[in-house]
Design an enzyme around this catalytic site. Structure first.
Site, PDB file in Angstrom:
ATOM      1  N   SER A 142      75.627  41.813 -28.455  1.00  0.00           N
ATOM      2  CA  SER A 142      76.608  40.721 -28.467  1.00  0.00           C
ATOM      3  C   SER A 142      76.142  39.644 -27.511  1.00  0.00           C
ATOM      4  CB  SER A 142      77.962  41.236 -27.998  1.00  0.00           C
ATOM      5  OG  SER A 142      78.861  40.167 -27.791  1.00  0.00           O
ATOM      6  N   TYR A 155      84.177  46.548 -22.967  1.00  0.00           N
ATOM      7  CA  TYR A 155      83.381  46.165 -24.134  1.00  0.00           C
ATOM      8  C   TYR A 155      82.093  45.469 -23.680  1.00  0.00           C
ATOM      9  CZ  TYR A 155      81.977  43.684 -28.402  1.00  0.00           C
ATOM     10  OH  TYR A 155      81.260  43.197 -29.467  1.00  0.00           O
TER      11      TYR A 155
END
Ligand SMILES: NC(=O)c1ccc[n+]([C@@H]2O[C@H](COP(=O)([O-])OP(=O)(O)OC[C@H]3O[C@@H](n4cnc5c(N)ncnc54)[C@H](OP(=O)(O)O)[C@@H]3O)[C@@H](O)[C@H]2O)c1
Ligand SMILES: *[C@@H]1O[C@H](CO)[C@@H](O)[C@H](O)[C@H]1NC(C)=O
Length: 262
Positions: A142, A155
């Site tokens: 990400s 996360y």
């Protein structure tokens, strides 16, 4: 398949929706076999329907104990497997100003899905991949692996962990036939931010760029043989944070680090 992406039997985790499903759709026309995993069988069935080279296995990434038998099944069914794309992932909010609100079960499954299962998958798939004349491992991290945001620190940490793992995996495997690829998506409109997954997120359905727009760039990077593929807003993070990291890595390792990106 292009010379830069010669892999023909591709396993994609988390392919029952979003980015994984979109990758599968692009691989169907150019692969001998594409194997999709996820927990929702009806989704997997629908995505595979009409594609003779499409296969699926229902698998829960958090069930770590199932991974050895899962790998055995895949490798005996698809002995020519030469690419695994580790894409399954979830995102959850985490707010330490309200510690009582923290659901440790969610923290745990986020860690297992996004990171720990990847380490387990590598342990059980690498022996096979390293025997292939040419093979690849791809991870979907990400933009938040490079620069985190306050809403979802766990996360971000799982993605930073995955990023470090992939970088050093590339370093360790540089003398082998296995190439290590990392895709850094920006915010993309998938199920990740929807209320079914993150009920605490306001207007989650409006977060991110369209999936097709993301896929066009990610696919070009894959087909051109790039090893690190930042997309959209991830490019700015990549240009600043990762270029500095590459420089520092080269300094610390004496210029011996195979970098992902030119
Ligand atoms: N969308 C974004 O903005 C964005 C940005 C950066 C990175 N990413 C990363 O991109 C990857 C794909 O996410 P997405 O955006 O496509 O989200 P998505 O639409 O929610 O899809 C997630 C996929 O992961 C699977 N998955 C989740 N938990 C699983 C488990 N325990 N076992 C097996 N499969 C599981 C889901 O399948 P089942 O529910 O059927 O199991 C689904 O196929 C993730 O790693 C995500 O972190 C996404
Ligand atoms: C955490 O919760 C507090 C109190 O409700 C709130 O003010 C703050 O904005 C939240 N932080 C994040 C990053 O969501």
């Amino acid at each position: 398949m292009t010379a830069s992406f010669p892999y023909k039997t591709v396993l994609i985790t988390g392919a029952s929706a979003g980015i994984g499903a979109a990758l599968a759709e692009r691989f169907f026309p150019i692969c001998e076999a594409v194997i999709l995993t996820g927990r929702r069988e009806s989704n997997l069935q629908a995505i595979c329907a009409g594609h003779l080279n499409a296969h699926y296995r229902v698998n829960d990434a958090t069930d770590l104990a199932s991974i050895p038998a899962f790998a055995e099944d895949i490798l005996s069914s698809f002995p020519k497997l030469d690419c695994i794309i580790l894409n399954a992932g979830i995102q959850r909010g985490l707010n330490f100003t309200k510690p009582e609100s923290i659901d440790l079960g969610k923290v745990d499954s986020e860690l297992k899905t996004n990171y720990v299962s990847v380490v387990h998958m590598l342990k059980y798939f690498l022996p096979h991949l390293m025997k292939q004349p040419s093979a690849a491992v791809a991870g979907v991290s990400s933009t938040l692996a490079m620069v985190p945001i306050p809403r979802c620190p766990n996360y971000c940490a799982t993605k930073a962990a995955l990023h470090h793992l992939l970088m050093m995996l590339r370093f360790q495997l540089k003398g082998t036939t296995v190439k290590v690829i990392e895709i850094f998506p920006p915010g993309v409109k998938t199920e990740l931010h929807l209320a079914i997954n993150q009920p605490d997120l306001v207007n989650g359905d409006q977060i991110g760029i369209p999936l097709d727009e993301f896929m066009d760039v990610a696919w070009t990077g894959l087909m051109e043989g790039e090893q690190e593929i930042p997309v959209g807003q991830a490019i700015d993070n990549y240009e600043t944070v990762e270029r500095a990291r590459h420089k520092q890595l080269a300094k610390v390792f004496g210029g011996d680090v195979p970098l992902g990106y030119n």
